[in-house]
Design an enzyme around this catalytic site. Sequence first.
Site, PDB file in Angstrom:
ATOM      1  N   ASP A  11      -1.655   2.049  10.497  1.00 56.13           N
ATOM      2  CA  ASP A  11      -2.163   0.795   9.921  1.00 56.13           C
ATOM      3  C   ASP A  11      -3.597   0.632  10.437  1.00 56.13           C
ATOM      4  OD1 ASP A  11      -2.280  -1.761   8.690  1.00 56.13           O
ATOM      5  OD2 ASP A  11      -1.634  -2.751  10.518  1.00 56.13           O
ATOM      6  N   SER A  12      -4.278  -0.398   9.944  1.00 57.27           N
ATOM      7  CA  SER A  12      -5.621  -0.683  10.450  1.00 57.27           C
ATOM      8  C   SER A  12      -5.574  -1.313  11.843  1.00 57.27           C
ATOM      9  CB  SER A  12      -6.324  -1.649   9.493  1.00 57.27           C
ATOM     10  OG  SER A  12      -5.533  -2.808   9.344  1.00 57.27           O
ATOM     11  N   CYS A  74       0.708  -0.022   5.933  1.00 55.55           N
ATOM     12  CA  CYS A  74      -0.357  -0.957   5.587  1.00 55.55           C
ATOM     13  C   CYS A  74      -0.359  -1.058   4.070  1.00 55.55           C
ATOM     14  CB  CYS A  74      -1.692  -0.424   6.088  1.00 55.55           C
ATOM     15  SG  CYS A  74      -3.119  -1.348   5.496  1.00 55.55           S
ATOM     16  N   GLU A 153      -3.956 -11.018  14.116  1.00 53.98           N
ATOM     17  CA  GLU A 153      -4.508 -10.023  15.044  1.00 53.98           C
ATOM     18  C   GLU A 153      -4.959 -10.706  16.344  1.00 53.98           C
ATOM     19  OE1 GLU A 153      -5.437  -5.784  15.425  1.00 53.98           O
ATOM     20  OE2 GLU A 153      -4.518  -6.763  13.734  1.00 53.98           O
ATOM     21  N   CYS A 185       1.571  -7.846   3.299  1.00 56.46           N
ATOM     22  CA  CYS A 185       0.624  -7.359   4.299  1.00 56.46           C
ATOM     23  C   CYS A 185       1.457  -7.171   5.560  1.00 56.46           C
ATOM     24  CB  CYS A 185      -0.477  -8.389   4.516  1.00 56.46           C
ATOM     25  SG  CYS A 185      -1.553  -7.986   5.898  1.00 56.46           S
ATOM     26  N   HIS A 187       0.773  -7.402   8.518  1.00 62.92           N
ATOM     27  CA  HIS A 187       0.524  -8.386   9.578  1.00 62.92           C
ATOM     28  C   HIS A 187       1.361  -9.661   9.374  1.00 62.92           C
ATOM     29  CE1 HIS A 187      -2.935  -5.898  10.548  1.00 62.92           C
ATOM     30  NE2 HIS A 187      -3.256  -6.683  11.547  1.00 62.92           N
TER      31      HIS A 187
HETATM   32  N1  DGL Z   1      -1.997  -4.554   7.622  1.00 62.59           N
HETATM   33  C1  DGL Z   1      -2.854  -4.513   6.470  1.00 62.59           C
HETATM   34  C2  DGL Z   1      -2.031  -4.592   5.182  1.00 62.59           C
HETATM   35  O1  DGL Z   1      -0.812  -4.480   5.187  1.00 62.59           O
HETATM   36  C3  DGL Z   1      -3.929  -5.533   6.423  1.00 62.59           C
HETATM   37  C4  DGL Z   1      -4.867  -5.637   7.572  1.00 62.59           C
HETATM   38  C5  DGL Z   1      -6.303  -5.314   7.202  1.00 62.59           C
HETATM   39  O2  DGL Z   1      -6.937  -6.022   6.399  1.00 62.59           O
HETATM   40  O3  DGL Z   1      -6.767  -4.308   7.729  1.00 62.59           O
HETATM   41  O4  DGL Z   1      -2.605  -4.750   4.129  1.00 62.59           O
END
Ligand code: DGL
Length: 278
Positions: A11-12, A74, A153, A185, A187
């Site tokens: 993931d990011s 992600c 985050e 998402c 997150h």
């Molecule tokens: N975790 C990422 C997702 O599921 C989003 C976080 C980001 O913008 O990097 O889209």
Amino acid sequence: MSDTRPIGVFDSGVGGLTVLQQLHALLPGERLIYLADLAHFPYGPRYQHEVRDFALRIIDHLVGLDTKLVVVACNTATAAALNAARERFDVPIVGVIAPGAQAAVEATRNGRVAVISTEGTRASQEYVHAIKEANPGVGVLGLAVPDLVDIVEAGEAAGPQAHAILAEVLTEIGGWGADTLVLGCTHYPLLRPTLQRLLHGGAVSVVDSAETTAARVGRILTVNRLGAGGEATVAPVLLVTAAPQRFAASAELLFGGSLPEPTLVPLWDAAALSGASP
Ligand code: DGL
């Protein structure tokens, strides 16, 4: 025969740890390697081609670590890169959008599903495609709520800002008539306690793809005879492309002290990192 090679997950940032947790719970004997691309966090506001290039480079790295399967934990990267990655790599690659879409189609009773996500995921329309692929009769409302990513985050998922943004989202989707909300998402599952407080156990079902993605990985391992087979629980390995201390701090805030220390893997050179978040 058992296959003890690891599963790669990326993931990011910390969001994909929601998927890692479910994988670990469902498949405790599998070795898991998690990579967070904090050098390029957040992915949500970036161009699709940029996110695709990051994702392909990361998958290449994970394949180099002899992974037997890769999970794109992600939504933004799944939307931008899943098809390209499957064309390029032989290793099975699992994204999070199809499992989330499937869960939503199974949950809705009135055929109206709202999806909250980053701008990149919303603009790709991949949830609309995946939900309508599962059931073309279901209506989809896509909303980008990018601020929630930074809030999560930063460990503020239960704070007043998250509360206010989610209250607004629920008003909008309630006005449209959705009975199901997809957390599009990785997150966002960390916002569930705040969401539950706002919903008071009301008429909206909240679904995310963490559990359904883990279940899908389990099925793929079984069908392809890739399971590790062991009973012993194996601790995951954590890698970050930048800011290991920041990652460890957010991960600890969100998941308690249960995770190992992350290791820095500089996948990009200094020039490519010039746009990195602090
Ligand atoms: N975790 C990422 C997702 O599921 C989003 C976080 C980001 O913008 O990097 O889209």
